[in-house]
Motif scaffolding. Sequence first.
Motif, PDB file in Angstrom:
ATOM      1  N   ALA A 108      -1.129   5.278   4.107  1.00 38.49           N
ATOM      2  CA  ALA A 108      -0.876   3.762   3.682  1.00 38.49           C
ATOM      3  C   ALA A 108      -0.268   3.077   4.143  1.00 38.49           C
ATOM      4  O   ALA A 108      -0.503   2.031   4.703  1.00 38.49           O
ATOM      5  CB  ALA A 108      -0.726   4.283   1.771  1.00 38.49           C
ATOM      6  N   TRP A 167      -4.855   1.859  -3.420  1.00 38.44           N
ATOM      7  CA  TRP A 167      -3.948   0.993  -2.940  1.00 38.44           C
ATOM      8  C   TRP A 167      -4.095   0.584  -2.207  1.00 38.44           C
ATOM      9  O   TRP A 167      -3.396  -0.726  -2.380  1.00 38.44           O
ATOM     10  CB  TRP A 167      -2.744   2.423  -2.598  1.00 38.44           C
ATOM     11  CG  TRP A 167      -2.679   3.696  -3.466  1.00 38.44           C
ATOM     12  CD1 TRP A 167      -2.771   3.652  -4.378  1.00 38.44           C
ATOM     13  CD2 TRP A 167      -2.350   4.765  -2.952  1.00 38.44           C
ATOM     14  NE1 TRP A 167      -2.555   4.865  -5.101  1.00 38.44           N
ATOM     15  CE2 TRP A 167      -2.462   5.984  -4.889  1.00 38.44           C
ATOM     16  CE3 TRP A 167      -2.351   5.356  -2.171  1.00 38.44           C
ATOM     17  CZ2 TRP A 167      -1.956   6.816  -4.558  1.00 38.44           C
ATOM     18  CZ3 TRP A 167      -2.184   6.582  -1.735  1.00 38.44           C
ATOM     19  CH2 TRP A 167      -1.607   7.507  -2.575  1.00 38.44           C
ATOM     20  N   ASP A 168      -4.928   0.460  -1.413  1.00 37.36           N
ATOM     21  CA  ASP A 168      -4.880  -0.944  -0.422  1.00 37.36           C
ATOM     22  C   ASP A 168      -5.821  -1.506  -0.854  1.00 37.36           C
ATOM     23  O   ASP A 168      -5.162  -3.108  -1.196  1.00 37.36           O
ATOM     24  CB  ASP A 168      -6.852  -0.551   0.915  1.00 37.36           C
ATOM     25  CG  ASP A 168      -7.144  -1.029   1.416  1.00 37.36           C
ATOM     26  OD1 ASP A 168      -6.817  -2.884   1.665  1.00 37.36           O
ATOM     27  OD2 ASP A 168      -7.452  -0.714   2.429  1.00 37.36           O
ATOM     28  N   ALA A 201      -3.059  -3.690  -2.837  1.00 32.78           N
ATOM     29  CA  ALA A 201      -2.135  -4.402  -2.228  1.00 32.78           C
ATOM     30  C   ALA A 201      -1.967  -5.392  -1.922  1.00 32.78           C
ATOM     31  O   ALA A 201      -1.872  -5.966  -0.576  1.00 32.78           O
ATOM     32  CB  ALA A 201      -1.415  -2.884  -1.355  1.00 32.78           C
ATOM     33  N   SER A 249       0.608  -1.018  -0.636  1.00 31.38           N
ATOM     34  CA  SER A 249       0.165   0.291   0.373  1.00 31.38           C
ATOM     35  C   SER A 249       1.083   1.316   0.579  1.00 31.38           C
ATOM     36  O   SER A 249       0.184   2.071  -0.698  1.00 31.38           O
ATOM     37  CB  SER A 249      -1.116  -0.073   1.813  1.00 31.38           C
ATOM     38  OG  SER A 249      -1.841  -1.192   1.749  1.00 31.38           O
TER      39      SER A 249
END
Length: 190
Positions: A56, A160-161, A164, A39
Motif C-alpha cells: 500500500a 484503500w488507494d 487515500a 494508503s
Amino acid sequence: MEGNATRDPVSYVLTLFGERGSAAYIGEAVTQTEHALQSAWAAERNSAGPALIAAALLHDVGHLLHGLPEDCAQDGIDDGHEELGARWVEQYFGPAVSEPVRLHVSAKRFLCRTDPVYMQRLSDASILSLRLQGGPLSPGEAEEFLNNPHADAAVALRRWDEQAKVPGLKTPGLDHFRPYLEAARAQSAS
Ligand code: FE
C-alpha cells in the motif's frame, strides 16, 4: 542512487519519498507522500500484514521512479507506473509486495466491471486515467483476474488507494512504516 537501493532499499525508498514525494498526486488534492501514507495507514488499520502494508505504501512508487510529469494522464499518456513500480519493488521485497503493486490498476478495472458503487465514487482524475488504462475489464478478463493468487490483495489495496485522497488528513509519518518494510523484506528473503 541504484547502489544505495541495493544496499538498503528501505532507506532508499523512504528517502525517495522525502525527495520527490511532495509532488502533487495526479489531479488530486494530496501529495504523493500523503497519498502513500494514507494508503498504508488504511492497510494497517484494516489489520493487513507487513507485505500488504508495504504494498500500500509503495503502490505508486513508479510515479516517483519515472521522469514523466505527474499530470501526464491529462495529456493522454498512460505512464505504466504500476509495471515500473512493481519491477523495482520485486527486486527487494518479493512478490507478496510487488504483485499487488503490479495489479492495482487491473484491480481498478476489475472493480469498475463488478462494483457500480466503486465506479461512481472514482475521482475525476481516476476516471480520466481509467480510459487510458483500457476501461473496465471485460467479463472474461475479470474472471481471469480472479485466478491470480494476488487478486484479493490487489483489490483490498485498490479500495484503500481510492480512500487515500483526503486533503489534510493526519497520518503517521514515513518512519512509522519502516518496520513493515523491513519485515516484508525479511519475509521475502527467508
Ligand atoms: Fe494510488
